[in-house]
Write a protein that holds these residues in place. Structure first.
Motif, PDB file in Angstrom:
ATOM      1  N   GLU A 167      18.260 -25.148 -11.187  1.00 27.81           N
ATOM      2  CA  GLU A 167      19.624 -25.237 -10.659  1.00 27.81           C
ATOM      3  C   GLU A 167      20.453 -24.099 -11.222  1.00 27.81           C
ATOM      4  O   GLU A 167      20.200 -23.636 -12.338  1.00 27.81           O
ATOM      5  CB  GLU A 167      20.274 -26.550 -11.099  1.00 27.81           C
ATOM      6  CG  GLU A 167      19.677 -27.779 -10.458  1.00 27.81           C
ATOM      7  CD  GLU A 167      20.572 -28.999 -10.638  1.00 27.81           C
ATOM      8  OE1 GLU A 167      20.832 -29.354 -11.799  1.00 27.81           O
ATOM      9  OE2 GLU A 167      21.018 -29.560  -9.630  1.00 27.81           O
ATOM     10  N   GLU A 168      21.446 -23.646 -10.475  1.00 30.02           N
ATOM     11  CA  GLU A 168      22.344 -22.637 -11.032  1.00 30.02           C
ATOM     12  C   GLU A 168      23.770 -22.851 -10.535  1.00 30.02           C
ATOM     13  O   GLU A 168      23.995 -23.322  -9.417  1.00 30.02           O
ATOM     14  CB  GLU A 168      21.857 -21.217 -10.697  1.00 30.02           C
ATOM     15  CG  GLU A 168      21.730 -20.954  -9.210  1.00 30.02           C
ATOM     16  CD  GLU A 168      21.304 -19.534  -8.882  1.00 30.02           C
ATOM     17  OE1 GLU A 168      21.423 -18.660  -9.734  1.00 30.02           O
ATOM     18  OE2 GLU A 168      20.875 -19.316  -7.724  1.00 30.02           O
ATOM     19  N   GLN A 169      24.672 -22.524 -11.433  1.00 29.91           N
ATOM     20  CA  GLN A 169      26.088 -22.615 -11.096  1.00 29.91           C
ATOM     21  C   GLN A 169      26.498 -21.264 -10.514  1.00 29.91           C
ATOM     22  O   GLN A 169      26.403 -20.236 -11.195  1.00 29.91           O
ATOM     23  CB  GLN A 169      26.874 -22.914 -12.381  1.00 29.91           C
ATOM     24  CG  GLN A 169      28.311 -23.311 -12.167  1.00 29.91           C
ATOM     25  CD  GLN A 169      28.435 -24.791 -11.743  1.00 29.91           C
ATOM     26  OE1 GLN A 169      27.703 -25.626 -12.245  1.00 29.91           O
ATOM     27  NE2 GLN A 169      29.323 -25.074 -10.816  1.00 29.91           N
ATOM     28  N   ILE A 170      26.896 -21.235  -9.263  1.00 28.74           N
ATOM     29  CA  ILE A 170      27.262 -19.964  -8.643  1.00 28.74           C
ATOM     30  C   ILE A 170      28.686 -19.572  -9.045  1.00 28.74           C
ATOM     31  O   ILE A 170      28.960 -18.470  -9.484  1.00 28.74           O
ATOM     32  CB  ILE A 170      27.161 -20.056  -7.100  1.00 28.74           C
ATOM     33  CG1 ILE A 170      25.741 -20.481  -6.704  1.00 28.74           C
ATOM     34  CG2 ILE A 170      27.543 -18.737  -6.435  1.00 28.74           C
ATOM     35  CD1 ILE A 170      24.626 -19.569  -7.169  1.00 28.74           C
ATOM     36  N   ASP A 171      29.606 -20.506  -8.899  1.00 27.86           N
ATOM     37  CA  ASP A 171      30.961 -20.346  -9.423  1.00 27.86           C
ATOM     38  C   ASP A 171      31.487 -21.751  -9.652  1.00 27.86           C
ATOM     39  O   ASP A 171      30.745 -22.733  -9.516  1.00 27.86           O
ATOM     40  CB  ASP A 171      31.845 -19.522  -8.465  1.00 27.86           C
ATOM     41  CG  ASP A 171      31.956 -20.161  -7.092  1.00 27.86           C
ATOM     42  OD1 ASP A 171      32.045 -21.412  -7.021  1.00 27.86           O
ATOM     43  OD2 ASP A 171      31.935 -19.435  -6.076  1.00 27.86           O
ATOM     44  N   ASN A 172      32.739 -21.868  -9.988  1.00 24.91           N
ATOM     45  CA  ASN A 172      33.308 -23.179 -10.315  1.00 24.91           C
ATOM     46  C   ASN A 172      33.138 -24.208  -9.213  1.00 24.91           C
ATOM     47  O   ASN A 172      33.117 -25.404  -9.456  1.00 24.91           O
ATOM     48  CB  ASN A 172      34.808 -23.026 -10.602  1.00 24.91           C
ATOM     49  CG  ASN A 172      35.019 -22.962 -12.088  1.00 24.91           C
ATOM     50  OD1 ASN A 172      34.062 -23.181 -12.853  1.00 24.91           O
ATOM     51  ND2 ASN A 172      36.236 -22.650 -12.505  1.00 24.91           N
ATOM     52  N   HIS A 202      23.790 -24.451  -6.953  1.00 27.41           N
ATOM     53  CA  HIS A 202      22.559 -24.407  -6.159  1.00 27.41           C
ATOM     54  C   HIS A 202      21.486 -25.225  -6.841  1.00 27.41           C
ATOM     55  O   HIS A 202      21.348 -25.195  -8.055  1.00 27.41           O
ATOM     56  CB  HIS A 202      22.017 -22.968  -6.069  1.00 27.41           C
ATOM     57  CG  HIS A 202      22.708 -22.134  -5.059  1.00 27.41           C
ATOM     58  ND1 HIS A 202      22.396 -20.800  -4.863  1.00 27.41           N
ATOM     59  CD2 HIS A 202      23.692 -22.419  -4.176  1.00 27.41           C
ATOM     60  CE1 HIS A 202      23.169 -20.314  -3.907  1.00 27.41           C
ATOM     61  NE2 HIS A 202      23.958 -21.265  -3.481  1.00 27.41           N
ATOM     62  N   SER A 203      20.679 -25.905  -6.063  1.00 28.38           N
ATOM     63  CA  SER A 203      19.525 -26.606  -6.603  1.00 28.38           C
ATOM     64  C   SER A 203      18.343 -26.213  -5.728  1.00 28.38           C
ATOM     65  O   SER A 203      18.429 -26.278  -4.503  1.00 28.38           O
ATOM     66  CB  SER A 203      19.782 -28.106  -6.508  1.00 28.38           C
ATOM     67  OG  SER A 203      18.872 -28.783  -7.299  1.00 28.38           O
ATOM     68  N   ILE A 204      17.270 -25.765  -6.353  1.00 27.49           N
ATOM     69  CA  ILE A 204      16.158 -25.236  -5.552  1.00 27.49           C
ATOM     70  C   ILE A 204      15.079 -26.299  -5.378  1.00 27.49           C
ATOM     71  O   ILE A 204      14.647 -26.926  -6.349  1.00 27.49           O
ATOM     72  CB  ILE A 204      15.528 -24.004  -6.240  1.00 27.49           C
ATOM     73  CG1 ILE A 204      16.615 -23.076  -6.754  1.00 27.49           C
ATOM     74  CG2 ILE A 204      14.507 -23.325  -5.318  1.00 27.49           C
ATOM     75  CD1 ILE A 204      16.901 -21.858  -5.992  1.00 27.49           C
ATOM     76  N   LYS A 205      14.650 -26.464  -4.133  1.00 25.44           N
ATOM     77  CA  LYS A 205      13.590 -27.434  -3.821  1.00 25.44           C
ATOM     78  C   LYS A 205      12.271 -26.686  -3.810  1.00 25.44           C
ATOM     79  O   LYS A 205      12.056 -25.814  -2.963  1.00 25.44           O
ATOM     80  CB  LYS A 205      13.901 -28.053  -2.458  1.00 25.44           C
ATOM     81  CG  LYS A 205      12.854 -29.032  -1.960  1.00 25.44           C
ATOM     82  CD  LYS A 205      13.361 -29.724  -0.696  1.00 25.44           C
ATOM     83  CE  LYS A 205      12.232 -30.444   0.012  1.00 25.44           C
ATOM     84  NZ  LYS A 205      12.374 -31.896  -0.033  1.00 25.44           N
ATOM     85  N   ILE A 206      11.405 -27.019  -4.772  1.00 26.28           N
ATOM     86  CA  ILE A 206      10.133 -26.306  -4.859  1.00 26.28           C
ATOM     87  C   ILE A 206       9.004 -27.189  -4.348  1.00 26.28           C
ATOM     88  O   ILE A 206       8.796 -28.297  -4.844  1.00 26.28           O
ATOM     89  CB  ILE A 206       9.849 -25.889  -6.322  1.00 26.28           C
ATOM     90  CG1 ILE A 206      10.923 -24.887  -6.762  1.00 26.28           C
ATOM     91  CG2 ILE A 206       8.445 -25.295  -6.459  1.00 26.28           C
ATOM     92  CD1 ILE A 206      10.895 -24.538  -8.209  1.00 26.28           C
ATOM     93  N   ILE A 207       8.303 -26.706  -3.341  1.00 27.16           N
ATOM     94  CA  ILE A 207       7.136 -27.420  -2.807  1.00 27.16           C
ATOM     95  C   ILE A 207       5.992 -26.415  -2.769  1.00 27.16           C
ATOM     96  O   ILE A 207       6.135 -25.333  -2.178  1.00 27.16           O
ATOM     97  CB  ILE A 207       7.394 -27.943  -1.367  1.00 27.16           C
ATOM     98  CG1 ILE A 207       8.594 -28.911  -1.309  1.00 27.16           C
ATOM     99  CG2 ILE A 207       6.142 -28.586  -0.782  1.00 27.16           C
ATOM    100  CD1 ILE A 207       8.366 -30.303  -1.840  1.00 27.16           C
ATOM    101  N   LEU A 259      12.997 -31.186  -5.759  1.00 31.53           N
ATOM    102  CA  LEU A 259      14.311 -30.933  -6.372  1.00 31.53           C
ATOM    103  C   LEU A 259      14.359 -31.364  -7.838  1.00 31.53           C
ATOM    104  O   LEU A 259      15.327 -31.103  -8.539  1.00 31.53           O
ATOM    105  CB  LEU A 259      15.396 -31.649  -5.568  1.00 31.53           C
ATOM    106  CG  LEU A 259      15.789 -30.890  -4.297  1.00 31.53           C
ATOM    107  CD1 LEU A 259      16.467 -31.809  -3.294  1.00 31.53           C
ATOM    108  CD2 LEU A 259      16.723 -29.720  -4.628  1.00 31.53           C
ATOM    109  N   TYR A 260      13.300 -32.034  -8.318  1.00 31.92           N
ATOM    110  CA  TYR A 260      13.249 -32.491  -9.709  1.00 31.92           C
ATOM    111  C   TYR A 260      12.687 -31.421 -10.647  1.00 31.92           C
ATOM    112  O   TYR A 260      12.530 -31.665 -11.834  1.00 31.92           O
ATOM    113  CB  TYR A 260      12.414 -33.768  -9.828  1.00 31.92           C
ATOM    114  CG  TYR A 260      13.138 -35.003  -9.338  1.00 31.92           C
ATOM    115  CD1 TYR A 260      14.045 -34.926  -8.300  1.00 31.92           C
ATOM    116  CD2 TYR A 260      12.908 -36.243  -9.911  1.00 31.92           C
ATOM    117  CE1 TYR A 260      14.705 -36.051  -7.833  1.00 31.92           C
ATOM    118  CE2 TYR A 260      13.574 -37.371  -9.460  1.00 31.92           C
ATOM    119  CZ  TYR A 260      14.466 -37.271  -8.415  1.00 31.92           C
ATOM    120  OH  TYR A 260      15.121 -38.384  -7.962  1.00 31.92           O
TER     121      TYR A 260
END
Ligand code: NAI
Length: 331
Positions: free
Chosen positions: A127-132, A136-141, A122-123
């Protein structure tokens, strides 16, 4: 003479850096420190908290000692620490956690090592702002990063006479991402039949660590769990003031304490320089200055055992007084 980059950080960074530089100088070891400022103090002048000159200096010298740098929460620039680790591909974050002489804690004989993956999870900052009301934060492994950190942990165990490497995940819930980390561990573990293998879920690990940390030896974890668990393990041996760390890659190594810039005690000559000093001792071993590493460690241990401590450890010495005591014990 060694050329070493010194990132003296912000908050308590400059105070503890000065202490450590003074101790190393007093030990008789000649180091040419290439001092590089970074963090909030340079943003206005250079437009970024991590100017390219800092990275260039580490690339040139290959080794750096780093004091903490503040990361503003929520907005602003990306963490200097995360960026540095990514840009230099310092994929292994090594955080040994061992009782220190003279520092009384709840448990004796704590001697474990946290090996934290340092480049993704998660570091990764995806990340993206979907709406107010939603973010979302994407966990990449990835298999590549997971296998190399597990191999690092097993190699460390072999080199340092450790008996077990325990993998820490939440693979029961995050079946794909943490599942891949676990699968990577299992693949790598096949090459190390002499080392005990063990698998644990991160919540169970936390409970067991506070019940009896002597049950554990080497732990290998994805980035986020590694960050959190290493603060917990710091608490087992006396707190953040004594918890050392190192970021290691194939080409470069940056040695830094676990703790942050401690803005609450900044500029008060109160900070404990021990965590940065222990990180520097590991750095001296890394550059094969084992004699000086041993000399400084002995002086630190003697100082602590004689009851000379900073206030975080229940003592009444300032940063500079504590530093003076260590220097006296070098002689
Ligand atoms: P922190 O580690 O700076 O402080 C937590 C508590 O521990 C505070 O009460 C502080 O006074 C105490 N403490 C920490 N180091 C100490 C020392 N050497 N001697 C005595 N007491 C000490 O954590 P916090 O407050 O969450 O973070 C402050 C800033 O540091 C944030 O901007 C954070 O992002 C940054 N940070 C930077 C790191 C790095 O440069 N590697 C690592 C962790 C945090």
């Amino acid at each position: 003479m060694h050329n070493i980059t010194l990132i003296n950080g912000d908050g308590i960074g400059p105070e503890i850096s000065e202490s450590v530089v003074r101790i190393i100088k007093a030990s008789g070891l000649d180091i040419n420190w290439d001092i590089q400022t970074a963090g909030s103090d340079v943003i206005e002048k250079e437009g970024t908290p991590l100017p390219e000159r800092v990275l260039d200096s580490v690339r040139k010298n290959k080794v750096a000692l780093k004091a903490p740098v503040t990361t503003p929460i929520g907005k602003g620039f990306r963490s200097v620490n995360v960026q540095l680790r990514k840009d230099l591909d310092l994929y292994a974050n090594l955080r040994p956690c061992k009782n220190l002489p003279g520092v009384n804690t709840r448990f004796e004989n704590v001697d474990l090592v946290v090996v934290r993956e340092n480049t993704e999870d998660l570091y990764a900052g995806v990340e993206e702002q979907i709406d107010n009301n939603t973010a979302h934060s994407i966990k990449i492994i990835t298999r590549h990063a997971s296998e190399r950190i597990c191999r690092f942990a097993f190699d460390y165990a072999v080199k340092n006479n450790r008996h077990e490497v325990c993998v820490v995940t939440k693979a029961n819930i995050m079946k794909l991402s943490d599942g891949l980390f676990l699968e990577s561990y299992r693949n790598v573990a096949k090459d190390y039949p002499q080392i005990n293998q063990r698998e644990i879920l991160v919540d169970n690990l936390c409970m067991q660590l506070v019940q009896d940390p002597t049950r554990f030896d080497v732990l290998v974890l994805p980035n986020l769990y590694g960050d959190i668990v290493s603060d917990l393990t710091a608490g087992l041996i006396g707190g953040l003031g004594v918890a050392q760390g190192a970021n290691i890659g194939l080409n470069f190594a940056v040695f830094e304490p676990v703790h942050g810039s401690a803005p609450d005690i900044k500029g008060q000559n109160k900070a404990n320089p021990t965590a940065l000093l222990l990180s520097a001792i590991e750095m001296l071993k890394y550059i094969n200055e084992n004699e000086y590493a041993a000399k400084i460690e002995k002086a630190l241990f003697k100082t602590l055992s004689s009851g000379f401590k900073t206030s975080d450890l229940g003592g009444n010495l300032s940063t500079s007084e504590f530093t003076d005591e260590i220097i006296k014990n070098l002689l």
